[in-house]
Design a protein around this motif. Structure first.
Motif, PDB file in Angstrom:
ATOM      1  N   LEU A 192     -94.885   9.354 -86.121  1.00  0.00           N
ATOM      2  CA  LEU A 192     -93.768   9.910 -86.887  1.00  0.00           C
ATOM      3  C   LEU A 192     -92.434   9.341 -86.400  1.00  0.00           C
ATOM      4  CD1 LEU A 192     -94.815  13.669 -87.219  1.00  0.00           C
ATOM      5  CD2 LEU A 192     -95.185  11.778 -88.822  1.00  0.00           C
ATOM      6  N   LYS A 197     -89.894   9.280 -89.527  1.00  0.00           N
ATOM      7  CA  LYS A 197     -90.188  10.411 -90.410  1.00  0.00           C
ATOM      8  C   LYS A 197     -89.650  11.676 -89.753  1.00  0.00           C
ATOM      9  CE  LYS A 197     -94.290   8.154 -92.336  1.00  0.00           C
ATOM     10  NZ  LYS A 197     -95.757   8.220 -92.534  1.00  0.00           N
ATOM     11  N   GLU A 200     -90.504  15.231 -91.267  1.00  0.00           N
ATOM     12  CA  GLU A 200     -91.883  15.649 -90.991  1.00  0.00           C
ATOM     13  C   GLU A 200     -92.041  16.059 -89.532  1.00  0.00           C
ATOM     14  OE1 GLU A 200     -96.462  13.912 -91.390  1.00  0.00           O
ATOM     15  OE2 GLU A 200     -94.790  12.838 -92.332  1.00  0.00           O
ATOM     16  N   LEU A 201     -91.450  15.287 -88.612  1.00  0.00           N
ATOM     17  CA  LEU A 201     -91.510  15.641 -87.193  1.00  0.00           C
ATOM     18  C   LEU A 201     -90.820  16.970 -86.948  1.00  0.00           C
ATOM     19  CD1 LEU A 201     -92.158  14.946 -84.244  1.00  0.00           C
ATOM     20  CD2 LEU A 201     -90.013  13.647 -84.166  1.00  0.00           C
ATOM     21  N   GLU A 204     -92.954  19.906 -88.226  1.00  0.00           N
ATOM     22  CA  GLU A 204     -94.093  20.189 -87.351  1.00  0.00           C
ATOM     23  C   GLU A 204     -93.655  20.983 -86.119  1.00  0.00           C
ATOM     24  OE1 GLU A 204     -96.784  17.173 -86.200  1.00  0.00           O
ATOM     25  OE2 GLU A 204     -97.397  16.679 -88.251  1.00  0.00           O
TER      26      GLU A 204
END
Length: 348
Positions: A192, A197, A200-201, A204
């Motif tokens: 990631l 990204k 997205e990281l 999470e």
């Protein structure tokens, strides 16, 4: 943006007062440190952290380790501080419940009685801050250290690579918390970072933070796999924006683990986040820190870059498995003038 990420949107916080000095292993509320609530992902702020001068960081590190010489009683005192900042760790494929119990016994009594007497510690309790284990041993660890003030840390989220499905990783966190872990060390998927990204990281890590509940979240970046100090800096900042209580260098399983230049990049990201939000974030170097001398280098780095508050276990930890043995040997040398063999300082 996920609902969990949206919930982290807050007004600009007031600046948190720096914690006062208290005894090692005191509960976090005694330090007055407000927990990092995170903030929305700010790509503009992230962009401002992209420029990292590797050669300047390396020169700074070289000067730090050469300018400071800690000797005699002062060295002994700093080494005792190193013990209180340690996450005593066993992450081996041959770990057993009995081995973990022995490690916990060492954490409760890290120094031989003759060394304690020689240093004049009296009833002062010098103990590692936490014992760090895989999930199957969390319950065993929690039972073994109950009532001692030692925290229970679990490595989770498909350690050391972080490549299991997200739901599986979240369930592992929830299971560790249910078994008694009050600190969770999670690992990020390094891909990631390479793909930039960031959303997205961020999402999470927000989900990991939610799964932790009251347990504190340490985010392992796997810096040896991230290739550049720029990636380290950006990943650190995203983790803090998402609500990390600590950022941590390594799993200890990479070919290159904690190094001082990487550490300097990360602590400067911590300083930038504090200046931006008012929240104090902890730092944990891990992997390859096995000598007393190395621990002193890291303490000097923290003192010079972030100041005295970051020499407390609520804001700084060593991830270590063999460091305690060398510190105990150095303390015996301080008292007797002789070095002892490793086998005289039993571990697990």
């Amino acid at each position: 943006m996920t609902k969990a990420a949206a919930d982290l949107k807050t007004e600009a916080p007031s600046v948190t007062a720096l914690p006062v000095r208290v005894a090692a292993n005191a509960p976090i509320e005694a330090h007055g440190i407000a927990r990092n609530p995170g903030m929305k992902l700010d790509l503009g702020f992230l962009e401002s952290m992209r420029n990292v001068n590797r050669s300047a960081l390396e020169r700074r590190v070289a000067s730090l380790t050469k300018r400071r010489s800690i000797k005699a009683d002062n060295q002994a005192a700093w080494l005792l501080r190193s013990i209180s900042l340690m996450d005593l760790t066993t992450l081996n494929s041959n770990d057993t419940d009995e081995r973990v119990r022995r490690l916990c016994a060492k954490a409760i009594n890290p120094l031989r009685a003759d060394i304690i007497e020689g240093l004049g510690l009296g009833d002062e309790k010098i103990r590692p801050a936490a014992v760090c284990v895989y999930h199957p041993f969390v319950a065993t660890t929690a039972e073994a250290v109950k009532g001692t003030g030692i925290h229970v840390a679990a490595v989770s989220t498909s350690f050391p690579h972080g490549l299991a499905p997200l739901r599986t990783r979240i369930q592992e966190i929830e299971a560790s918390v249910a078994d008694g872990a009050d600190e969770i060390d999670v690992v990020i998927p390094r891909g990631l970072v390479f793909g930039a990204k960031w959303q997205e990281l961020y999402d999470e890590i927000v989900a990991f933070r939610a799964a932790c509940g009251e347990a504190h979240l340490k985010v392992i970046l796997g810096t040896g796999d991230l290739a550049t100090l720029r990636n380290v800096m950006l990943a650190s900042m995203v983790a803090m924006m998402a609500g990390a209580d600590f950022v941590k260098t390594s799993t200890g399983k990479e070919s290159v683990n904690a190094t001082l230049p990487v550490g300097l990049a990360m602590v400067r990201s911590i300083r930038a986040y504090f200046e931006h939000t008012g929240y104090l974030i902890g730092f944990k170097p891990a992997g390859g820190i096995s000598t007393a001398k190395a621990s002193l280098d890291w303490l000097v780095l923290m003192k010079e870059e972030l100041g005295r508050p970051w020499l407390e276990p609520e804001l700084f930890r060593f991830g270590a498995s063999s460091l305690l043995t060398d510190i105990e040997r150095q303390l015996e040398h301080h008292l007797t003038g002789r070095y002892s063999a490793n086998h005289r300082h039993a571990m697990a």
